[in-house]
Design an enzyme around this catalytic site. Structure first.
Site, PDB file in Angstrom:
ATOM      1  CG  ASP A  24      -1.952  -1.164   1.170  1.00 33.69           C
ATOM      2  OD1 ASP A  24      -1.913  -1.948   0.207  1.00 33.69           O
ATOM      3  OD2 ASP A  24      -2.745  -1.291   2.114  1.00 33.69           O
ATOM      4  CE  LYS A 129      -3.519  -4.428   1.458  1.00 35.75           C
ATOM      5  NZ  LYS A 129      -4.272  -3.496   2.271  1.00 35.75           N
ATOM      6  CE  LYS A 132      -8.076  -0.742   7.189  1.00 33.85           C
ATOM      7  NZ  LYS A 132      -8.044   0.466   6.327  1.00 33.85           N
ATOM      8  CB  THR A 158       0.386   2.038   8.734  1.00 29.52           C
ATOM      9  OG1 THR A 158      -0.798   1.330   9.144  1.00 29.52           O
ATOM     10  CG2 THR A 158       0.011   3.312   8.023  1.00 29.52           C
ATOM     11  CB  CYS A 162      -2.198  -2.663   5.390  1.00 29.42           C
ATOM     12  SG  CYS A 162      -3.840  -1.920   5.247  1.00 29.42           S
ATOM     13  CD  GLN A 202       4.288 -14.880  22.583  1.00 26.14           C
ATOM     14  OE1 GLN A 202       3.797 -15.961  22.923  1.00 26.14           O
ATOM     15  NE2 GLN A 202       3.541 -13.845  22.202  1.00 26.14           N
TER      16      GLN A 202
HETATM   17  N1  TIU Z   1      -2.568   0.304   4.353  1.00 26.76           N
HETATM   18  C1  TIU Z   1      -3.025   0.502   5.594  1.00 26.76           C
HETATM   19  O1  TIU Z   1      -2.317   0.299   6.568  1.00 26.76           O
HETATM   20  N2  TIU Z   1      -4.312   1.015   5.718  1.00 26.76           N
HETATM   21  C2  TIU Z   1      -4.714   1.822   6.755  1.00 26.76           C
HETATM   22  O2  TIU Z   1      -5.878   2.234   6.802  1.00 26.76           O
HETATM   23  N3  TIU Z   1      -3.762   2.161   7.669  1.00 26.76           N
HETATM   24  C3  TIU Z   1      -3.903   3.059   8.695  1.00 26.76           C
HETATM   25  O3  TIU Z   1      -2.985   3.139   9.520  1.00 26.76           O
HETATM   26  N4  TIU Z   1      -4.990   3.799   8.780  1.00 26.76           N
END
Ligand code: TIU
Length: 223
Positions: A24, A129, A132, A158, A162, A202
């Site tokens: 993403d 997609k 997430k 992020t 995702c 872990q």
């Molecule tokens: N790609 C992804 O992580 N989508 C999100 O919405 N991330 C956020 O941190 N909002």
């Protein structure tokens, strides 16, 4: 096998059975006026990983190894966007609304593109997609199986949303997963740190993590 100095212990991977999955890296998350900003985030933080992510993609391209890009996106009619996702919280613009880069998080709109610095090239796989995780409601699992992929190396944004969701989906499906620490970022630095710690706790409960330099050094040494 190439072995990376990683945490919580060395990560061996067979490059011909490994795919880089770049999650993403879209204008919607990284540039002002997109989905990330509508959620109230400071998108400037994410820009920092672009040069390292470009080098990571370059390393895979140089060797002809598999590169996969994902995009979080919805169809123009929003039929694949659960109302719960569209309506939750108080975004300044909802998914499907018109923003400065076109309709927010809608496939084919300018804001939904991968940023130019990391644009896919011919032969690379692009997964659109709606969720997430990159396995949910996509062909990713079938594509990896057909290509005989067993190991996945992750980058993108992020970290705790995702990237971590996809890495957990992959781990449950039996893939050996490595996250490149300086090629992933969050709007919340403390969440990035926590996600990295969780992944490798872990005994590598979700997988491994390593900086790009460790991966690059391992690849160069293996030559
Ligand atoms: N790609 C992804 O992580 N989508 C999100 O919405 N991330 C956020 O941190 N909002």
């Amino acid at each position: 096998m190439i072995t990376v100095a990683a945490e919580p212990f060395p990560y061996p991977f067979p490059p011909e059975r490994t795919a880089l999955v770049v999650i993403d890296m879209q204008r919607d998350f990284i540039e002002p006026g997109g989905f990330g900003e509508t959620l109230g985030n400071n998108v400037a933080l994410l820009d920092a990983i672009v040069p390292t992510t470009a080098r990571l993609i370059g390393l895979f391209r140089e060797h002809g190894w598999t590169v996969i890009h994902t995009r979080e996106s919805h169809s123009a009619d929003l039929a694949d966007c659960p109302p719960a996702k569209r309506l939750r919280g108080a975004p300044s613009l909802k998914i499907g609304d018109v923003g400065p880069m076109g309709r927010i998080l809608v496939r084919g709109e300018p804001g939904n593109d991968i940023i130019p610095a990391l644009a896919p090239i011919a032969g690379e796989i692009i997964i659109d997609k709606p969720g997430k995780g990159a396995f949910y409601a996509t062909a990713l699992g079938d594509i990896l199986r057909l290509k005989g992929i067993t190991h996945l190396i992750f980058a993108g944004v992020t970290t705790e949303v995702c990237v971590q969701t996809t890495m957990r989906e992959a781990n449950d499906r039996g893939y050996e997963c490595l996250l490149v620490e300086d090629a992933t970022e969050s709007y919340f630095p403390e969440f990035k740190a926590a996600a990295i710690a969780m992944i490798r706790a872990q005994g590598g409960i979700v997988g491994w993590t390593a900086p790009f330099a460790a991966l690059e050094a391992a690849v160069r040494e293996a030559k």
